[in-house]
Design a protein around this motif. Structure first.
Motif, PDB file in Angstrom:
ATOM      1  N   GLY A   1       0.857  -1.181   0.000  1.00  0.00           N
ATOM      2  CA  GLY A   1       0.000   0.000   0.000  1.00  0.00           C
ATOM      3  C   GLY A   1       0.894   1.232   0.000  1.00  0.00           C
ATOM      4  O   GLY A   1       2.111   1.131  -0.143  1.00  0.00           O
ATOM      5  N   ASP A   2       0.294   2.420   0.174  1.00  0.00           N
ATOM      6  CA  ASP A   2       1.107   3.629   0.267  1.00  0.00           C
ATOM      7  C   ASP A   2       1.979   3.525   1.521  1.00  0.00           C
ATOM      8  O   ASP A   2       1.487   3.129   2.584  1.00  0.00           O
ATOM      9  CB  ASP A   2       0.213   4.871   0.401  1.00  0.00           C
ATOM     10  CG  ASP A   2      -0.579   5.168  -0.877  1.00  0.00           C
ATOM     11  OD1 ASP A   2      -0.539   4.354  -1.814  1.00  0.00           O
ATOM     12  OD2 ASP A   2      -1.237   6.228  -0.916  1.00  0.00           O
TER      13      ASP A   2
ATOM     14  N   GLN B   1       6.229   2.944  10.768  1.00  0.00           N
ATOM     15  CA  GLN B   1       4.920   3.057  11.415  1.00  0.00           C
ATOM     16  C   GLN B   1       4.464   4.512  11.503  1.00  0.00           C
ATOM     17  O   GLN B   1       3.332   4.822  11.180  1.00  0.00           O
ATOM     18  CB  GLN B   1       4.992   2.488  12.833  1.00  0.00           C
ATOM     19  CG  GLN B   1       3.662   2.566  13.581  1.00  0.00           C
ATOM     20  CD  GLN B   1       3.816   2.582  15.085  1.00  0.00           C
ATOM     21  OE1 GLN B   1       4.720   3.206  15.631  1.00  0.00           O
ATOM     22  NE2 GLN B   1       2.945   1.868  15.769  1.00  0.00           N
ATOM     23  N   HIS B   2       5.335   5.384  12.008  1.00  0.00           N
ATOM     24  CA  HIS B   2       4.942   6.786  12.034  1.00  0.00           C
ATOM     25  C   HIS B   2       6.116   7.739  11.921  1.00  0.00           C
ATOM     26  O   HIS B   2       7.240   7.398  12.238  1.00  0.00           O
ATOM     27  CB  HIS B   2       4.059   7.120  13.245  1.00  0.00           C
ATOM     28  CG  HIS B   2       4.713   7.153  14.594  1.00  0.00           C
ATOM     29  ND1 HIS B   2       4.803   6.065  15.424  1.00  0.00           N
ATOM     30  CD2 HIS B   2       5.277   8.178  15.285  1.00  0.00           C
ATOM     31  CE1 HIS B   2       5.382   6.407  16.570  1.00  0.00           C
ATOM     32  NE2 HIS B   2       5.695   7.679  16.514  1.00  0.00           N
ATOM     33  N   LEU B   3       5.795   8.929  11.399  1.00  0.00           N
ATOM     34  CA  LEU B   3       6.716  10.052  11.419  1.00  0.00           C
ATOM     35  C   LEU B   3       6.226  10.968  12.515  1.00  0.00           C
ATOM     36  O   LEU B   3       5.050  11.335  12.525  1.00  0.00           O
ATOM     37  CB  LEU B   3       6.647  10.865  10.128  1.00  0.00           C
ATOM     38  CG  LEU B   3       7.066  10.270   8.801  1.00  0.00           C
ATOM     39  CD1 LEU B   3       7.039  11.367   7.739  1.00  0.00           C
ATOM     40  CD2 LEU B   3       8.452   9.695   8.906  1.00  0.00           C
ATOM     41  N   ALA B   4       7.125  11.332  13.437  1.00  0.00           N
ATOM     42  CA  ALA B   4       6.760  12.321  14.449  1.00  0.00           C
ATOM     43  C   ALA B   4       7.271  13.666  13.980  1.00  0.00           C
ATOM     44  O   ALA B   4       8.431  13.819  13.620  1.00  0.00           O
ATOM     45  CB  ALA B   4       7.359  11.961  15.796  1.00  0.00           C
TER      46      ALA B   4
ATOM     47  N   LEU C   1      -2.963   7.325   7.512  1.00  0.00           N
ATOM     48  CA  LEU C   1      -3.012   8.312   6.433  1.00  0.00           C
ATOM     49  C   LEU C   1      -3.476   7.714   5.102  1.00  0.00           C
ATOM     50  O   LEU C   1      -3.554   8.413   4.104  1.00  0.00           O
ATOM     51  CB  LEU C   1      -1.618   8.929   6.257  1.00  0.00           C
ATOM     52  CG  LEU C   1      -1.047   9.599   7.511  1.00  0.00           C
ATOM     53  CD1 LEU C   1       0.417   9.970   7.307  1.00  0.00           C
ATOM     54  CD2 LEU C   1      -1.859  10.829   7.884  1.00  0.00           C
ATOM     55  N   GLN C   2      -3.718   6.407   5.082  1.00  0.00           N
ATOM     56  CA  GLN C   2      -4.176   5.727   3.874  1.00  0.00           C
ATOM     57  C   GLN C   2      -5.141   4.631   4.310  1.00  0.00           C
ATOM     58  O   GLN C   2      -5.405   4.491   5.489  1.00  0.00           O
ATOM     59  CB  GLN C   2      -2.985   5.158   3.077  1.00  0.00           C
ATOM     60  CG  GLN C   2      -2.111   4.179   3.858  1.00  0.00           C
ATOM     61  CD  GLN C   2      -1.353   4.817   4.992  1.00  0.00           C
ATOM     62  OE1 GLN C   2      -0.637   5.771   4.769  1.00  0.00           O
ATOM     63  NE2 GLN C   2      -1.503   4.321   6.219  1.00  0.00           N
TER      64      GLN C   2
ATOM     65  N   PHE D   1       1.103   6.486  10.008  1.00  0.00           N
ATOM     66  CA  PHE D   1       0.392   7.646  10.545  1.00  0.00           C
ATOM     67  C   PHE D   1       1.398   8.705  10.988  1.00  0.00           C
ATOM     68  O   PHE D   1       2.605   8.457  10.955  1.00  0.00           O
ATOM     69  CB  PHE D   1      -0.558   7.258  11.690  1.00  0.00           C
ATOM     70  CG  PHE D   1       0.096   6.588  12.888  1.00  0.00           C
ATOM     71  CD1 PHE D   1       0.624   7.343  13.920  1.00  0.00           C
ATOM     72  CD2 PHE D   1       0.171   5.192  12.976  1.00  0.00           C
ATOM     73  CE1 PHE D   1       1.223   6.729  15.030  1.00  0.00           C
ATOM     74  CE2 PHE D   1       0.765   4.573  14.089  1.00  0.00           C
ATOM     75  CZ  PHE D   1       1.288   5.341  15.109  1.00  0.00           C
ATOM     76  N   PHE D   2       0.916   9.894  11.352  1.00  0.00           N
ATOM     77  CA  PHE D   2       1.768  10.959  11.885  1.00  0.00           C
ATOM     78  C   PHE D   2       1.540  11.101  13.377  1.00  0.00           C
ATOM     79  O   PHE D   2       0.427  10.932  13.868  1.00  0.00           O
ATOM     80  CB  PHE D   2       1.423  12.326  11.267  1.00  0.00           C
ATOM     81  CG  PHE D   2       1.938  12.562   9.873  1.00  0.00           C
ATOM     82  CD1 PHE D   2       2.927  11.762   9.312  1.00  0.00           C
ATOM     83  CD2 PHE D   2       1.434  13.619   9.122  1.00  0.00           C
ATOM     84  CE1 PHE D   2       3.395  12.002   8.022  1.00  0.00           C
ATOM     85  CE2 PHE D   2       1.892  13.866   7.830  1.00  0.00           C
ATOM     86  CZ  PHE D   2       2.871  13.055   7.277  1.00  0.00           C
TER      87      PHE D   2
END
Ligand code: FE2
Length: 362
Positions: A81-82, A250-253, A321-322, A328-329
């Motif tokens: 996926g994205d 998993q995430h960008l902070a 986010l997708q 996610f952020f």
């Protein structure tokens, strides 16, 4: 094992492979306030893919899609996926960095190359990280174009919401693989371990995970690495791995100087955040003591607070986010604290589990 530190200056850009870069650029522009500043595609001489470079503060997201079904980018998107494909790191000397990384056991993805146009020379190379993620080592001292050869500036009009820089980038890796990747960042990059959390710190009634944080000495690059741990039900990390089909980001902070203002604006634009129970705010004054923000404002926006010896921090997490429950952020405002929100893990994970349950995966 720890080696001498590779001189990494910071995160240059984060590339996300997507199914439709044109549409994704609207989401990151009109949702999160990034400004599109450069484009590459058939119109600029790049035949097999299109990319939109999105910027806000020091953060640069590169959204890329391919135009052919058998392209490696298409295969990435079909499988994962994205998702984040490249956490590109800025270096002074890509050739030396690449050779050194390979010598220390990294797997090469792209040998050092130079790209030229009328704006100078851009040098880059890449090594493999967890899953299909790579690290490009980018050297741009001799380049002064908008981003890279093949890119042209575009006039975008994002309305920024105060996002400033990437605070950390979190990996989810397979059960039993956390220490392998901790050692990888220790051995190849010379990063040291800042902190570790085990399943006693990070477990709810149902699910659990373990996490260790690797960082460079200046703290410009921080990579927490999570793995699932056994719980009564499926770990949220395992849910990620199941949907992403393997390890990945998993995430960008992302940091901001005023989380209340940032989150208010994002909510007005329809960005969805994880919920936090009212009970969390009832216990907050006792847990964190005096803070500058009004508890009512935090409660209204569902912002979380954590404290350590050095100060406190505010944080909040977006929904995925997708379509897949993968990337996610996190938005974060540090007021002294260097922590990763240990005091919020329980509230956060219970909130993620509510979402997981809705998907039938808990
Ligand atoms: Fe985080």
């Amino acid at each position: 094992m720890k080696s001498e530190v590779l001189p990494i200056e910071g995160i240059d850009y984060v590339e996300i492979y997507v199914g439709n870069a044109k549409q994704a650029s609207y989401f990151y522009q009109n949702g999160f306030g990034f400004t599109p500043i450069a484009f590459a595609g058939p119109e600029t001489g790049v035949k097999d893919k299109t990319s939109y470079l999105m910027q806000q503060g020091d953060i640069r997201l590169l959204l890329t899609t391919s135009l052919n079904p058998d392209h490696p980018i298409s295969r990435f998107v079909l499988t994962h996926g994205d998702g984040v494909a490249d956490i590109a790191l800025r270096v002074k000397d890509t050739e030396w960095t690449y050779k050194e990384a390979i010598k220390r056991g990294a797997k090469g993805i792209r040998a050092p190359t130079s790209l030229k146009d009328e704006h100078g020379v851009l040098k880059g190379s890449a090594i493999s990280a967890y899953g299909d993620t790579v690290h490009t080592f980018i050297e741009r001292d001799e380049y002064n174009g908008v981003f890279a050869p093949g890119f042209v500036p575009i006039k975008g009009n994002g309305e920024p919401v105060g996002l400033q820089r990437v605070d950390h980038v979190v990996a989810n890796v397979e059960e039993g693989k956390m220490d392998y990747w901790v050692e990888f960042y220790g051995k190849v990059f010379g990063f040291s371990q800042l902190i570790s959390f085990d399943d006693k710190d990070i477990s709810t009634e149902y699910s659990a995970l373990r996490s260790k944080v690797m960082r460079n000495p200046s703290g410009t690059v921080k990579f927490p690495i999570n793995e699932p741990a056994k719980g009564k039900r499926k770990s949220q990390i395992q849910e990620y791995l199941d949907y992403f089909k393997g390890a990945g980001v998993q995430h960008l902070a992302i940091s901001t100087d005023n989380l209340i203002a940032t989150v208010s604006r994002l909510q007005q634009r329809g960005i969805e955040f994880l919920n936090t129970p009212d009970s969390y705010y009832a216990e907050l004054p006792k847990r964190v003591g005096g803070i500058s923000e009004r508890i009512d404002d935090l409660k209204k926006l569902r912002i979380l607070v954590d404290k350590d010896e050095k100060g406190y921090m505010l944080q909040i997490f977006t929904k995925p986010l997708q379509d897949r429950p993968t990337l996610f952020f996190e938005l974060i405002q540090r007021r002294g604290s260097e922590s990763f929100g240990k005091g919020n893990f329980k509230a956060l994970f219970e909130s993620i589990e509510q979402e997981q349950a809705k998907r039938g995966n808990l």
